[in-house]
Enzyme design. Structure first.
Site, PDB file in Angstrom:
ATOM      1  N   CYS A  11       0.969  -1.294  -0.157  1.00  0.00           N
ATOM      2  CA  CYS A  11       0.011  -0.016   0.163  1.00  0.00           C
ATOM      3  C   CYS A  11       0.841   1.235   0.212  1.00  0.00           C
ATOM      4  O   CYS A  11       2.086   1.111   0.292  1.00  0.00           O
ATOM      5  CB  CYS A  11      -1.000  -0.021   1.210  1.00  0.00           C
ATOM      6  SG  CYS A  11      -0.181   0.210   2.755  1.00  0.00           S
ATOM      7  N   CYS A  85      -5.438   0.807  -2.831  1.00  0.00           N
ATOM      8  CA  CYS A  85      -5.050   2.100  -2.700  1.00  0.00           C
ATOM      9  C   CYS A  85      -4.216   2.721  -3.932  1.00  0.00           C
ATOM     10  O   CYS A  85      -3.591   3.678  -3.983  1.00  0.00           O
ATOM     11  CB  CYS A  85      -3.880   2.299  -1.382  1.00  0.00           C
ATOM     12  SG  CYS A  85      -2.690   1.054  -1.547  1.00  0.00           S
ATOM     13  N   CYS A  89       2.318  -2.646  -8.960  1.00  0.00           N
ATOM     14  CA  CYS A  89       3.512  -3.525  -8.918  1.00  0.00           C
ATOM     15  C   CYS A  89       3.917  -3.543 -10.226  1.00  0.00           C
ATOM     16  O   CYS A  89       3.127  -3.734 -11.129  1.00  0.00           O
ATOM     17  CB  CYS A  89       3.069  -4.687  -8.165  1.00  0.00           C
ATOM     18  SG  CYS A  89       2.637  -4.628  -6.544  1.00  0.00           S
TER      19      CYS A  89
END
Length: 137
Positions: A11, A85, A89
């Site tokens: 996050c 959030c 990645c």
């Protein structure tokens, strides 16, 4: 996945949701899973309300520190879980990516963090059943 799956929780600030998720996974799965957490813009400290909420269930995360998300952390993980959030990645073939949509505990009191903590526990329990079930007796 290897014999011992590696899970990375991500996050933005690595101060609340991802810290609670990592703690739950470590607590509930023990040494059957390697657990990491990180954030794209780590905070200065773990959210005090998250620390308090986890302490209520007997899990101490007060010594944890937010960590920066690295490409290597993603590369070395079998499962990468973003925490609702908006973080992204790096994507590598063969990795599993999940997004758990959770309220942000930032700026909230412990009363508001408790339901988030409990929802994370439920999600982690489901993840453990999938990737690291208890060995048959």
């Amino acid at each position: 996945m290897s014999d011992k799956p590696t899970v990375l929780f991500v996050c933005v600030h690595n101060a609340g949701r991802s810290q609670m998720a990592a703690a739950w996974l470590s607590h509930l799965a023990g040494d059957r899973v390697e657990v990491r957490s990180a954030g794209s813009n780590p905070g200065d400290a773990v959210n005090p309300a998250a620390v308090a909420a986890m302490a209520e269930v007997g899990i101490d995360i007060s010594a944890e520190t937010p960590k920066i998300l690295t490409v290597d952390a993603v590369k070395e993980s079998d499962v990468c879980i973003t925490m609702g959030c908006g973080d992204t990645c790096p994507v590598f073939p063969g990795k599993r990516y999940l997004d758990w949509t959770l309220d942000d505990p930032a700026g909230q009191g412990v009363e508001a963090v408790r339901p988030i903590r409990d929802e994370i526990k439920t999600l982690v329990e489901g993840l453990i059943k999938e990737i690291a079930p208890e060995p048959a007796a």
